[in-house]
Design a protein around this motif. Sequence first.
Motif, PDB file in Angstrom:
ATOM      1  N   THR A   4       0.835  -1.199   0.000  1.00  0.00           N
ATOM      2  CA  THR A   4       0.000   0.000   0.000  1.00  0.00           C
ATOM      3  C   THR A   4       0.870   1.248   0.000  1.00  0.00           C
ATOM      4  O   THR A   4       2.062   1.198   0.281  1.00  0.00           O
ATOM      5  CB  THR A   4      -0.925   0.038   1.238  1.00  0.00           C
ATOM      6  OG1 THR A   4      -0.103   0.002   2.425  1.00  0.00           O
ATOM      7  CG2 THR A   4      -1.873  -1.143   1.244  1.00  0.00           C
ATOM      8  N   GLU A   5       0.244   2.349  -0.302  1.00  0.00           N
ATOM      9  CA  GLU A   5       0.874   3.679  -0.190  1.00  0.00           C
ATOM     10  C   GLU A   5      -0.032   4.541   0.669  1.00  0.00           C
ATOM     11  O   GLU A   5      -1.166   4.786   0.287  1.00  0.00           O
ATOM     12  CB  GLU A   5       1.067   4.316  -1.568  1.00  0.00           C
ATOM     13  CG  GLU A   5       2.102   3.634  -2.430  1.00  0.00           C
ATOM     14  CD  GLU A   5       3.528   3.802  -1.913  1.00  0.00           C
ATOM     15  OE1 GLU A   5       3.744   4.710  -1.063  1.00  0.00           O
ATOM     16  OE2 GLU A   5       4.401   3.037  -2.331  1.00  0.00           O
ATOM     17  N   PRO A   6       0.424   4.998   1.858  1.00  0.00           N
ATOM     18  CA  PRO A   6       1.740   4.723   2.431  1.00  0.00           C
ATOM     19  C   PRO A   6       1.874   3.283   2.917  1.00  0.00           C
ATOM     20  O   PRO A   6       0.894   2.539   2.944  1.00  0.00           O
ATOM     21  CB  PRO A   6       1.792   5.697   3.612  1.00  0.00           C
ATOM     22  CG  PRO A   6       0.354   5.859   3.993  1.00  0.00           C
ATOM     23  CD  PRO A   6      -0.416   5.839   2.707  1.00  0.00           C
ATOM     24  N   VAL A   7       3.077   2.899   3.290  1.00  0.00           N
ATOM     25  CA  VAL A   7       3.365   1.539   3.727  1.00  0.00           C
ATOM     26  C   VAL A   7       2.550   1.200   4.971  1.00  0.00           C
ATOM     27  O   VAL A   7       2.374   2.025   5.870  1.00  0.00           O
ATOM     28  CB  VAL A   7       4.868   1.382   4.029  1.00  0.00           C
ATOM     29  CG1 VAL A   7       5.171   0.014   4.633  1.00  0.00           C
ATOM     30  CG2 VAL A   7       5.676   1.581   2.753  1.00  0.00           C
ATOM     31  N   PRO A   9       1.745   0.223   8.479  1.00  0.00           N
ATOM     32  CA  PRO A   9       2.558   0.411   9.689  1.00  0.00           C
ATOM     33  C   PRO A   9       3.133  -0.888  10.262  1.00  0.00           C
ATOM     34  O   PRO A   9       4.181  -0.878  10.904  1.00  0.00           O
ATOM     35  CB  PRO A   9       1.572   1.054  10.669  1.00  0.00           C
ATOM     36  CG  PRO A   9       0.557   1.716   9.807  1.00  0.00           C
ATOM     37  CD  PRO A   9       0.421   0.851   8.601  1.00  0.00           C
ATOM     38  N   GLN A  10       2.448  -2.015  10.006  1.00  0.00           N
ATOM     39  CA  GLN A  10       2.964  -3.290  10.503  1.00  0.00           C
ATOM     40  C   GLN A  10       4.362  -3.588   9.981  1.00  0.00           C
ATOM     41  O   GLN A  10       5.183  -4.201  10.667  1.00  0.00           O
ATOM     42  CB  GLN A  10       2.033  -4.437  10.083  1.00  0.00           C
ATOM     43  CG  GLN A  10       0.644  -4.405  10.688  1.00  0.00           C
ATOM     44  CD  GLN A  10      -0.160  -5.609  10.229  1.00  0.00           C
ATOM     45  OE1 GLN A  10       0.128  -6.740  10.603  1.00  0.00           O
ATOM     46  NE2 GLN A  10      -1.157  -5.367   9.398  1.00  0.00           N
ATOM     47  N   LEU A  11       4.636  -3.132   8.767  1.00  0.00           N
ATOM     48  CA  LEU A  11       5.930  -3.417   8.156  1.00  0.00           C
ATOM     49  C   LEU A  11       7.060  -2.569   8.720  1.00  0.00           C
ATOM     50  O   LEU A  11       8.222  -2.806   8.438  1.00  0.00           O
ATOM     51  CB  LEU A  11       5.848  -3.215   6.638  1.00  0.00           C
ATOM     52  CG  LEU A  11       4.859  -4.125   5.899  1.00  0.00           C
ATOM     53  CD1 LEU A  11       4.837  -3.795   4.413  1.00  0.00           C
ATOM     54  CD2 LEU A  11       5.233  -5.584   6.108  1.00  0.00           C
ATOM     55  N   LEU A  12       6.715  -1.581   9.487  1.00  0.00           N
ATOM     56  CA  LEU A  12       7.732  -0.695  10.061  1.00  0.00           C
ATOM     57  C   LEU A  12       8.117  -1.101  11.479  1.00  0.00           C
ATOM     58  O   LEU A  12       8.943  -0.442  12.118  1.00  0.00           O
ATOM     59  CB  LEU A  12       7.219   0.747  10.059  1.00  0.00           C
ATOM     60  CG  LEU A  12       6.785   1.296   8.687  1.00  0.00           C
ATOM     61  CD1 LEU A  12       6.246   2.718   8.837  1.00  0.00           C
ATOM     62  CD2 LEU A  12       7.947   1.270   7.698  1.00  0.00           C
ATOM     63  N   SER A  13       7.551  -2.188  11.944  1.00  0.00           N
ATOM     64  CA  SER A  13       7.824  -2.631  13.309  1.00  0.00           C
ATOM     65  C   SER A  13       9.289  -3.048  13.482  1.00  0.00           C
ATOM     66  O   SER A  13       9.856  -3.747  12.622  1.00  0.00           O
ATOM     67  CB  SER A  13       6.910  -3.805  13.666  1.00  0.00           C
ATOM     68  OG  SER A  13       7.303  -4.387  14.891  1.00  0.00           O
ATOM     69  N   MET A  14       9.896  -2.648  14.574  1.00  0.00           N
ATOM     70  CA  MET A  14      11.276  -3.023  14.863  1.00  0.00           C
ATOM     71  C   MET A  14      11.381  -4.491  15.278  1.00  0.00           C
ATOM     72  O   MET A  14      12.484  -5.027  15.418  1.00  0.00           O
ATOM     73  CB  MET A  14      11.832  -2.129  15.972  1.00  0.00           C
ATOM     74  CG  MET A  14      11.900  -0.655  15.595  1.00  0.00           C
ATOM     75  SD  MET A  14      12.916  -0.357  14.120  1.00  0.00           S
ATOM     76  CE  MET A  14      14.530  -0.830  14.744  1.00  0.00           C
ATOM     77  N   ASP A  15      10.243  -5.151  15.478  1.00  0.00           N
ATOM     78  CA  ASP A  15      10.255  -6.571  15.829  1.00  0.00           C
ATOM     79  C   ASP A  15      10.482  -7.473  14.613  1.00  0.00           C
ATOM     80  O   ASP A  15      10.692  -8.672  14.759  1.00  0.00           O
ATOM     81  CB  ASP A  15       8.931  -6.971  16.486  1.00  0.00           C
ATOM     82  CG  ASP A  15       8.739  -6.290  17.837  1.00  0.00           C
ATOM     83  OD1 ASP A  15       9.757  -6.004  18.494  1.00  0.00           O
ATOM     84  OD2 ASP A  15       7.580  -6.047  18.206  1.00  0.00           O
TER      85      ASP A  15
END
Length: 218
Positions: A4-7, A9-15
């Motif tokens: 998606t755009e924007p990305v 948020p799950q993909l930005l997790s530091m985990d």
Amino acid sequence: VAKTEPVNPQLLSMDIDFQCPAADLPKWLLPAFDDTVGRENYLIADKSQVANLRARYQTPDKSKIVGLGWMTQHPSMKWHYNFATDVFDRLLKTPNVQFVCLQYGDNSRELAQIRERTGVTIIQDDGVNPLESLDSFAAQEASMDLVISIVNSTAVMASGLGVPVWGVLPKVSEWRWGNQGQSNLWYPSMRVFRPPSGGSWDDVSEQLTDAFRHWAAS
């Protein structure tokens, strides 16, 4: 996770330690091409349907059941993958074999022409329609001892079911089939037949017939 755009948020997790596009999964999960370890089927047909269909096709004098397919209507494949049914003519005369049409659509004309040329009647089971029920089509394919077809969905499903498949390729095919050899990484139960360099469908017919007579006698 969908792109998606924007990305998302799950993909930005530091985990998250690693991310991989779905189409790149084979790079990490499939074995190397020279791997000789067998892989089991991943599709299972309804056992009662399989038994019923096999009983419907099998006769005392024809214990082996072989399914045939020769064409696709897919616009990117049909012009060079499809072949005329006379490719099968010589192998159809092999004794003790019941042949079943796995080709979708109305094939009455082609089957009548085959019967006129060879004297062999190929079963067309109107109770199975792959365009309406993949469950029944899977059961039909699973009832076969061997499937011979161009490398369309018929051949791919048969391999997924673990049914022995002979996939017929044109001179030039897509990358996943490679350009030599008879085995394939993605379809472990499939044996590939292709025209030799400078060859024709007649050469493929001869290859199939020789291999088929050996198979039927085994």
